[in-house]
Enzyme design. Structure first.
Site, mmCIF file in Angstrom:
data_model
loop_
_atom_site.group_PDB
_atom_site.id
_atom_site.type_symbol
_atom_site.label_atom_id
_atom_site.label_comp_id
_atom_site.label_asym_id
_atom_site.label_seq_id
_atom_site.Cartn_x
_atom_site.Cartn_y
_atom_site.Cartn_z
ATOM 1 N N ASN A 1 45.632 40.606 42.201
ATOM 2 C CA ASN A 1 45.223 39.682 40.822
ATOM 3 C C ASN A 1 45.330 40.823 39.569
ATOM 4 O OD1 ASN A 1 42.448 38.776 39.177
ATOM 5 N ND2 ASN A 1 41.572 41.353 39.461
ATOM 6 N N GLU A 2 45.813 40.762 38.889
ATOM 7 C CA GLU A 2 46.008 41.295 37.874
ATOM 8 C C GLU A 2 46.689 42.949 37.674
ATOM 9 O OE1 GLU A 2 42.251 42.315 35.250
ATOM 10 O OE2 GLU A 2 42.347 40.459 34.334
ATOM 11 N N GLU B 1 32.589 35.818 41.151
ATOM 12 C CA GLU B 1 33.014 36.941 41.617
ATOM 13 C C GLU B 1 32.000 38.402 41.154
ATOM 14 O OE1 GLU B 1 35.441 41.382 39.982
ATOM 15 O OE2 GLU B 1 35.096 39.226 38.761
ATOM 16 N N CYS C 1 38.434 41.970 40.383
ATOM 17 C CA CYS C 1 38.605 43.357 40.243
ATOM 18 C C CYS C 1 38.167 43.528 41.778
ATOM 19 C CB CYS C 1 37.976 44.339 39.593
ATOM 20 S SG CYS C 1 38.999 44.548 37.938
#
Length: 828
Positions: free
Chosen positions: A570-571, A244, A440
């Site tokens: 994602n999350e 990331e 994120c």
């Protein structure tokens, strides 16, 4: 005077409760910790003496807002519907004109949260209940609920009677405002048990591996024997990496570009603190000429700003400092290029100089044109330097426009533009896959910040730079083509992750009425977004006669990349807004590309609402894999070694996409590394259900780090793998495709010794973690080889630099204290 812990006081009060059928419950919120502590309960038999169930223990927290700082709960109201379910409604803040809502069957587990917008952009007053079943009212809206569904707006009508059910009670000497309810003894006991369990978990999680060695008098004897009759196939994709762009992992990191802000696209809005020095001139300065930023007739609309130079006298310079200096190695070559437009059709002198102004490399370009033209030079460094500068000297007076100013080392990883030593450190892990681009970053800060893959391919000037969620800038030089190419170069499967139609749950508003993932892509635009995802698969796998297969071929890779996996989300909070978009994406991809393995998400934690709701959705949709994330303490790993033992072997497989051991100070040492090794030992035992794992984050540039700990730290000249990296490397290089269960017996703390036995095509590989402070005698008499390949990773728990030591030796009879031992031998 001995102070009795609050927990014991509460338990003594619990034990004194008379055998009554019902009690009173007071539900309230407080201003402590700036309204972050959520919904609390206190109980009473007489409505006079109220005892909290845990001091500030939160039974429900609001999930709405920017990161942790804004996830506040104001004025929570608890009430019970005729159907028996409990409902809580609260104010989110005093700006957004929205409220929070959640329901529960038992006051302990709370379902999905909803955030209805009542008055966009306006503050909402405190909630009230009404006599007509309406639980929130504003001047022009009434909001209703029905059992098992989200709240919805009813027709506008006058509310005649408003009942404010809030009452004041004194809890632990403090006056609080909330609602009072009568509950059964069984309901009360469930709340007490929930607090007790949470407190026990907290104590367990605080446990550390290190203990005084005098508690272990020894000798400690261990016997390890395999059961050859119960071998099982396990995943061959278990150890991978997750890249990331956090901690300057891409620009200034893995991406080998040496020029910072090469496209003059830095903007103050990249940074939340609106740093005034962070602008289109960042990392640039001028000497002896006029330097401004212009955007008239740019190279491409996606990169409008460029440098405009007015040269009145030859000798003026445009200077770039690189990413904290430019590193040069004596005798090596560097490839310069720039887009240039000149009113005088002159040439440009290009120099690399050190801090003293000495010229370390120099060249002169060909003539520029009056229209944009690419100028290229190869420069050879005369000396080493860790802090060189680039100087551009126009050789004719007049106006000069420059953009996409670049300097690359000629030597990059496999010749594909990535920093050689960093890329090699990742390759040495032998990862079976690479997840990209986040995290994120993948779903971004607001819908306009969602990572759109098509903006990261093609010529540099056509790529669309993006504000980085972590507070800096992404040129997209390391885009999807470079990513797929890197996976191919290191023999890893690509696992791209796309946003599930919603931005990061921690997003700011960015033009929406409400922040977070509630400001998702409008449904009327979802068809376009879904098509973008289908285009990504075509780009990776399509024939060259397809539109996006052709784009891949034009970039230099006519053969398909062979994409097999795709992550969606994602999350994310598992809300109705998320689920609607997730299903749309999933169904569209499966309809066109049924062989692509799609990976769902179950939130950011290994328990709680999103974890439960995510797994419910996975079971309903029969997902192939779900992405779990958790960052835990050594105590958690020590006390949760059977976490995956009870998972349904017929359900979705698990991708443990983000995990790490965290200790106070958030650094890596042998304690965290061995905690992660312990967890991987137990993951290997469950590798029939845990299909993939990746530590997070992967990279961090010293001095530019937003998150700790990380696997590999680096600066401009050095790569600094951590002890956690050594564990990942040992497991990556010693993986298998078959697992054999082990019988482990002897005199030891059963939590502090674990082992796994796997087989690859040629070898058996035994891994043993010993978390005791003393040496252990080990019986491995079943290994009949005279010699084995032995690797020992051991030292003091706070050691941050210990390295594994490998040798060819006899089968060991001892296990070092605080160690990971790996034995590899032929599978006969």
């Amino acid at each position: 005077m001995r102070i009795i812990p609050f927990f014991l006081l509460i338990l003594s009060a619990f034990s004194a409760v008379a055998k009554v059928d019902s009690l009173y419950l007071f539900a309230y919120g407080t201003a402590k910790n700036d309204y972050h502590n959520g919904l609390h309960y206190a109980w009473s038999q007489d409505q006079e003496n109220w005892i909290p169930i845990g001091p500030e223990y939160s039974f429900l927290r609001s999930d709405y807002g920017r990161w942790g700082s804004q996830k506040k709960m104001y004025h929570p109201y608890l009430f019970r519907s005729e159907g028996g379910n409990w409902h809580c409604v609260w104010s989110l803040n005093e700006e957004d004109g929205a409220i929070g809502f959640a329901s529960s069957a038992d006051l302990v587990y709370w379902g999905r949260q909803f955030y209805p917008v009542l008055s966009p952009g306006k503050a909402i007053s405190k909630p009230v209940l009404t006599s007509k079943g309406v639980y929130w009212t504003t001047n022009d809206h009434n909001l209703y609920f029905s059992e098992g569904s989200a709240p919805h707006f009813g027709a506008t009508k006058k509310v005649e009677t408003i009942l404010d059910l809030r009452q004041e009670r004194t809890v632990m000497g403090m006056k609080e405002l909330g609602t009072v309810h009568k509950i059964s003894r069984a309901e009360w006991e469930k709340l007490v048990d929930a607090f007790r369990i949470a407190e026990a978990k907290r104590v367990q999680n605080e446990e550390r591996i290190g203990v005084a060695s005098d508690r272990f008098k020894g000798p400690m004897k261990v016997s390890i024997h395999p059961d050859w009759n119960k071998g099982k196939a396990i995943s061959d994709m278990l150890i991978g990496v997750f890249f990331e762009d956090i901690n300057y992992a891409a620009d200034g990191g893995l991406y080998a570009e040496l020029i910072q802000n090469r496209d003059f696209e830095y903007r103050p809005s990249d940074k939340e603190d609106r740093d005034p020095s962070w602008n289109a001139k960042k990392a640039w300065n001028a000497d002896g000429l006029t330097f401004t930023i212009d955007s008239v007739r740019p190279i491409h609309k996606n990169n409008a700003p460029y440098a405009k130079l007015q040269v009145n006298r030859v000798g003026g310079r445009l200077i770039n400092e690189g990413f904290g200096g430019i590193v040069l190695k004596k005798g090596e070559k560097y490839l310069f290029s720039a887009k240039v437009r000149s009113s005088t059709a002159g040439r440009v002198k290009v120099r690399l100089v050190n801090e003293q102004g000495d010229v370390l490399a120099e060249g002169v370009s060909e003539n520029a044109n009056k229209e944009w033209k690419t100028l290229k030079l190869t420069l050879s460094a005369l000396e080493n330097s860790s802090n060189a500068r680039l100087e551009l000297i126009p050789l004719k007076a007049g106006r000069w426009d420059l953009d996409m100013i670049s300097l690359f080392p000629e030597k990059t990883f496999k010749g594909h533009g990535l920093r050689e030593d960093l890329a090699q450190a990742i390759a040495d892990l032998k990862p079976k896959f690479v997840r990209f681009p986040g995290g994120c970053v993948a779903h971004g800060d607001g819908i306009n910040n969602i990572y759109r893959w098509e903006n990261t391919i093609g010529p540099w000037e056509e790529r669309k730079p993006l504000r980085n969620l972590w507070g800096y800038h992404q040129t997209m030089g390391l885009g999807y083509f470079e990513y797929f190419q890197f996976c191919e170069d290191i023999g890893a499967e690509p696992v791209p992750v796309v946003a599930a139609g919603v931005p990061c749950q921690n997003s700011a508003h960015h033009g929406c009425d409400i922040g977070g993932q509630q400001g998702g892509i409008p449904m009327e635009h979802m068809d376009e977004y879904v098509q973008s995802i289908l285009n990504l698969i075509e780009y990776a796998n399509g024939a060259i006669n397809t539109p996006y297969g052709k784009k891949r071929a034009e970039a230099g890779h006519p053969e398909p990349f062979g994409l097999k996996y795709l992550g969606i989300g994602n999350e994310d909070l598992i809300t109705d807004i998320f689920e609607e978009r997730f299903r749309l994406i999933y169904n569209a991809v499966k309809a066109k590309y049924p062989d692509i393995i799609l990976i769902g998400t179950v939130g950011p934690f290994n328990e709680g609402t999103d974890y439960v709701e995510g797994w419910k959705l996975a079971d309903q949709m029969k997902l192939e894999i779900v992405d779990e994330h958790y960052y835990q303490t050594p105590g958690w790993y020590l006390n949760n070694q059977h976490f995956y033992d009870s998972y349904d072997r017929k359900g979705a497989k698990v991708y443990l996409g983000e995990y790490a051991a965290h200790i106070p100070g958030r650094h890596n040492n042998l304690e965290t590394a061995l905690s992660e090794a312990l967890h991987l030992i137990n993951v290997e035992r469950n590798a029939d259900v845990v299909h993939m794992t990746s530590y997070a984050p992967l990279l961090a540039k010293e001095g530019y780090t937003q998150w700790n700990p990380d696997l590999i730290y680096f600066n401009n000249t050095e790569v600094k793998p951590t002890v956690g990296y050594e564990v990942q490397k040992l497991f990556g290089q010693n993986s298998g495709t078959k697992y054999y269960p082990l019988a482990i017996s002897g005199a030891f703390d059963v939590r502090k010794l674990a082992a796994s036995l796997v087989a690859d095509q040629d070898n058996l590989i035994l891994k043993i973690v010993n978390l005791h402070p003393i040496e252990a005698d080990v019986d491995l008499s079943w290994i009949k080889h005279a010699e084995v390949e032995k690797t020992v990773f051991s030292g003091d728990l706070d050691d941050k630099t210990v390295k594994p030591v490998s040798s060819i030796s006899e089968v060991p009879s001892k296990l070092a204290p605080y160690s990971l031992t790996i034995l590899k031998f032929k599978n006969k």
